[in-house]
Scaffold this motif. Structure first.
Motif, mmCIF file in Angstrom:
data_model
loop_
_atom_site.group_PDB
_atom_site.id
_atom_site.type_symbol
_atom_site.label_atom_id
_atom_site.label_comp_id
_atom_site.label_asym_id
_atom_site.label_seq_id
_atom_site.Cartn_x
_atom_site.Cartn_y
_atom_site.Cartn_z
ATOM 1 N N GLY A 108 -32.873 4.898 -20.305
ATOM 2 C CA GLY A 108 -31.703 4.357 -19.633
ATOM 3 C C GLY A 108 -31.829 2.918 -19.182
ATOM 4 N N TYR A 109 -32.921 2.214 -19.548
ATOM 5 C CA TYR A 109 -33.082 0.809 -19.172
ATOM 6 C C TYR A 109 -32.381 -0.087 -20.196
ATOM 7 N N SER A 110 -32.370 -1.382 -19.897
ATOM 8 C CA SER A 110 -31.819 -2.384 -20.821
ATOM 9 C C SER A 110 -32.932 -3.324 -21.252
ATOM 10 N N PRO A 111 -33.887 -2.819 -22.019
ATOM 11 C CA PRO A 111 -35.081 -3.612 -22.347
ATOM 12 C C PRO A 111 -34.794 -4.658 -23.411
ATOM 13 N N MET A 112 -35.687 -5.614 -23.502
ATOM 14 C CA MET A 112 -35.601 -6.621 -24.551
ATOM 15 C C MET A 112 -36.929 -7.362 -24.661
ATOM 16 N N ASN A 113 -37.120 -7.972 -25.801
ATOM 17 C CA ASN A 113 -38.292 -8.815 -26.041
ATOM 18 C C ASN A 113 -37.887 -10.246 -25.721
ATOM 19 N N ILE A 114 -38.448 -10.825 -24.632
ATOM 20 C CA ILE A 114 -38.015 -12.153 -24.196
ATOM 21 C C ILE A 114 -38.844 -13.270 -24.834
ATOM 22 N N GLY A 115 -39.676 -12.908 -25.830
ATOM 23 C CA GLY A 115 -40.446 -13.940 -26.522
ATOM 24 C C GLY A 115 -41.939 -13.782 -26.313
ATOM 25 N N THR A 116 -42.664 -14.692 -26.897
ATOM 26 C CA THR A 116 -44.129 -14.636 -26.821
ATOM 27 C C THR A 116 -44.648 -15.619 -25.786
ATOM 28 N N THR A 117 -45.788 -15.257 -25.195
ATOM 29 C CA THR A 117 -46.466 -16.145 -24.262
ATOM 30 C C THR A 117 -47.290 -17.155 -25.035
ATOM 31 N N ARG A 118 -47.915 -18.061 -24.285
ATOM 32 C CA ARG A 118 -48.749 -19.067 -24.962
ATOM 33 C C ARG A 118 -50.009 -18.440 -25.558
ATOM 34 N N PHE A 119 -50.290 -17.168 -25.188
ATOM 35 C CA PHE A 119 -51.430 -16.447 -25.763
ATOM 36 C C PHE A 119 -51.024 -15.601 -26.951
ATOM 37 N N GLY A 120 -49.747 -15.689 -27.376
ATOM 38 C CA GLY A 120 -49.271 -14.964 -28.542
ATOM 39 C C GLY A 120 -48.888 -13.532 -28.285
ATOM 40 N N LEU A 121 -48.623 -13.149 -27.026
ATOM 41 C CA LEU A 121 -48.273 -11.773 -26.690
ATOM 42 C C LEU A 121 -46.752 -11.646 -26.564
ATOM 43 N N HIS A 122 -46.211 -10.548 -27.095
ATOM 44 C CA HIS A 122 -44.778 -10.279 -27.013
ATOM 45 C C HIS A 122 -44.482 -9.580 -25.686
ATOM 46 N N GLN A 123 -43.642 -10.215 -24.846
ATOM 47 C CA GLN A 123 -43.337 -9.681 -23.525
ATOM 48 C C GLN A 123 -42.093 -8.795 -23.581
ATOM 49 N N VAL A 124 -42.251 -7.553 -23.130
ATOM 50 C CA VAL A 124 -41.153 -6.594 -23.073
ATOM 51 C C VAL A 124 -40.784 -6.379 -21.607
ATOM 52 N N VAL A 125 -39.489 -6.461 -21.299
ATOM 53 C CA VAL A 125 -39.038 -6.314 -19.920
ATOM 54 C C VAL A 125 -38.126 -5.101 -19.802
ATOM 55 N N TYR A 126 -38.155 -4.468 -18.613
ATOM 56 C CA TYR A 126 -37.239 -3.364 -18.341
ATOM 57 C C TYR A 126 -35.793 -3.862 -18.330
ATOM 58 N N ALA A 127 -35.589 -4.987 -17.643
ATOM 59 C CA ALA A 127 -34.254 -5.561 -17.524
ATOM 60 C C ALA A 127 -34.398 -6.976 -16.975
ATOM 61 N N SER A 128 -33.318 -7.755 -17.071
ATOM 62 C CA SER A 128 -33.278 -9.115 -16.546
ATOM 63 C C SER A 128 -32.122 -9.211 -15.560
ATOM 64 N N PHE A 129 -32.298 -10.044 -14.516
ATOM 65 C CA PHE A 129 -31.312 -10.150 -13.444
ATOM 66 C C PHE A 129 -31.064 -11.612 -13.120
ATOM 67 N N LYS A 130 -29.850 -11.898 -12.686
ATOM 68 C CA LYS A 130 -29.509 -13.235 -12.193
ATOM 69 C C LYS A 130 -29.835 -13.374 -10.715
ATOM 70 N N ASP A 131 -29.721 -12.263 -9.967
ATOM 71 C CA ASP A 131 -29.957 -12.274 -8.522
ATOM 72 C C ASP A 131 -31.377 -11.833 -8.225
ATOM 73 N N ARG A 132 -32.094 -12.615 -7.419
ATOM 74 C CA ARG A 132 -33.509 -12.331 -7.153
ATOM 75 C C ARG A 132 -33.686 -11.086 -6.288
ATOM 76 N N ILE A 133 -32.821 -10.907 -5.285
ATOM 77 C CA ILE A 133 -32.929 -9.750 -4.405
ATOM 78 C C ILE A 133 -32.684 -8.466 -5.188
ATOM 79 N N GLU A 134 -31.700 -8.481 -6.077
ATOM 80 C CA GLU A 134 -31.430 -7.310 -6.913
ATOM 81 C C GLU A 134 -32.630 -6.992 -7.801
ATOM 82 N N ALA A 135 -33.274 -8.034 -8.334
ATOM 83 C CA ALA A 135 -34.458 -7.827 -9.173
ATOM 84 C C ALA A 135 -35.609 -7.237 -8.369
ATOM 85 N N LEU A 136 -35.808 -7.709 -7.134
ATOM 86 C CA LEU A 136 -36.888 -7.184 -6.298
ATOM 87 C C LEU A 136 -36.667 -5.714 -5.951
#
Length: 317
Positions: A267-295
């Motif tokens: 039920g999450y809204s995951p996505m691959n937001i790209g690779t880090t400088r170490f070449g790792l693919h970062q997967v996130v549960y979700a992304s938010f515009k509001d910091r308090i909502e994200a916390l």
């Protein structure tokens, strides 16, 4: 006795307070800033510029990734190494306070323990974290005394108007002619005003008729457009917030895709937001515009599913 903690981390915290309203030291507490408008102290004639009031909240200790990410970017090290530095900094602060020392952070303020062993914070009042007030300082102005000048009006008696009786030999019909002329002018003026009023009423009535006729014609009209233009559908890119709850980083992109499928089934809204400088693919549960909502969402995920989840603050193109 005040013990000055001259670690570089106090400078990093000070830098972040100019840009963010909340900076958390994981395991210790959070610094909060609140806008305060310009003010005038009437007792001391002091003019204070707009500023940000700094306070400390012991209850906010969950790592949001902001401070650790900033340390990693400045010192060019990994996130894990930077997070360990932040934790060591918090441990040193607690150790100094438990030893009965007053701890001072450069450009921020002082910490101490009261009789109930609760942490007390005294901000450095001369430090202004409002970037809009850069270069502005409080100043004292001497009181301005205003002298009110009163205007004296001299009263002079006006000569009374004396009506003398008519002299013999004068022509009284001239007086009646003047009175008649004034009456004619007054009547003509009143008639003119009456005429103008009638014209305005007529114009208003005609304008109402025209509006009613136009509305009825518009309602009865049927518009037929030959050869209409084709429908154009625009697909705008979805705007993504800069606060990301990280589920994991994977060397193989196939493993990142599998993780995305698993999180989507939950039920999450995951996505691959790209690779880090170490070449790792970062997967996130979700992304938010509001910091308090994200916390709030981060605390929920850490307590129910993944205690190692953390918050990444980064603009995603």
């Amino acid at each position: 006795m005040a013990n000055f903690v001259s670690m570089q981390l106090s400078t990093y915290i000070s830098d972040l307070l100019y840009r963010y309203e909340c900076v958390i030291i994981p395991g210790f507490g959070a610094f909060l800033t609140r806008y305060r408008p310009a003010s005038i102290d009437e007792n001391s004639n002091t003019f204070n510029p707009p500023s940000k009031v700094l306070s400390f909240n012991r209850q906010l200790q969950v790592n949001d990734g902001l401070l650790a990410n900033y340390v990693a970017s400045v010192e060019k090290c990994s996130y894990e190494s930077a997070l360990q530095k932040v934790r060591n900094f918090a441990a040193r602060l607690i150790s100094e306070l438990n030893s009965g020392n007053t701890v001072s952070l450069d450009k921020i303020g002082k910490f101490s323990l009261n009789e109930e062993h609760s942490i007390q914070f005294e901000p450095l009042h001369k430090q202004n974290f409002n970037t809009a007030s850069f270069g502005l300082a409080s100043f004292v102005s001497p009181q301005i005394s205003r002298k009110v000048e009163t205007e004296t009006v001299s009263t002079q008696e006006k000569a009374p108007i004396v009506l003398s009786p008519e002299k013999k030999g004068t022509r009284p019909y001239l007086k009646y002619a003047a009175v008649a002329a004034i009456a004619i002018l007054a009547t003509g003026f009143g008639g003119m005003k009456y005429y103008e009023g009638e014209v305005q009423k007529y114009n208003f009535a005609e304008r109402q008729k025209a509006n009613s006729l136009m509305e009825s014609q518009i309602q009865e009209a049927t518009f037929v457009i030959e050869n209409p233009l084709p429908v154009v559908s625009l697909q705008l890119p979805k705007e993504i917030g800069k606060y990301h709850i990280v589920a994991g980083a994977f060397r193989m992109e196939e493993n990142a895709d599998k993780k995305i499928d698993q999180l989507r089934e939950k039920g999450y809204s995951p996505m691959n937001i790209g690779t880090t400088r170490f070449g790792l693919h970062q997967v996130v549960y979700a992304s938010f515009k509001d910091r308090i909502e994200a916390l709030n969402k981060l605390r929920e995920i850490q307590s129910s599913e993944n205690p190692d989840a953390w918050l990444l603050v980064q603009e995603v193109e």
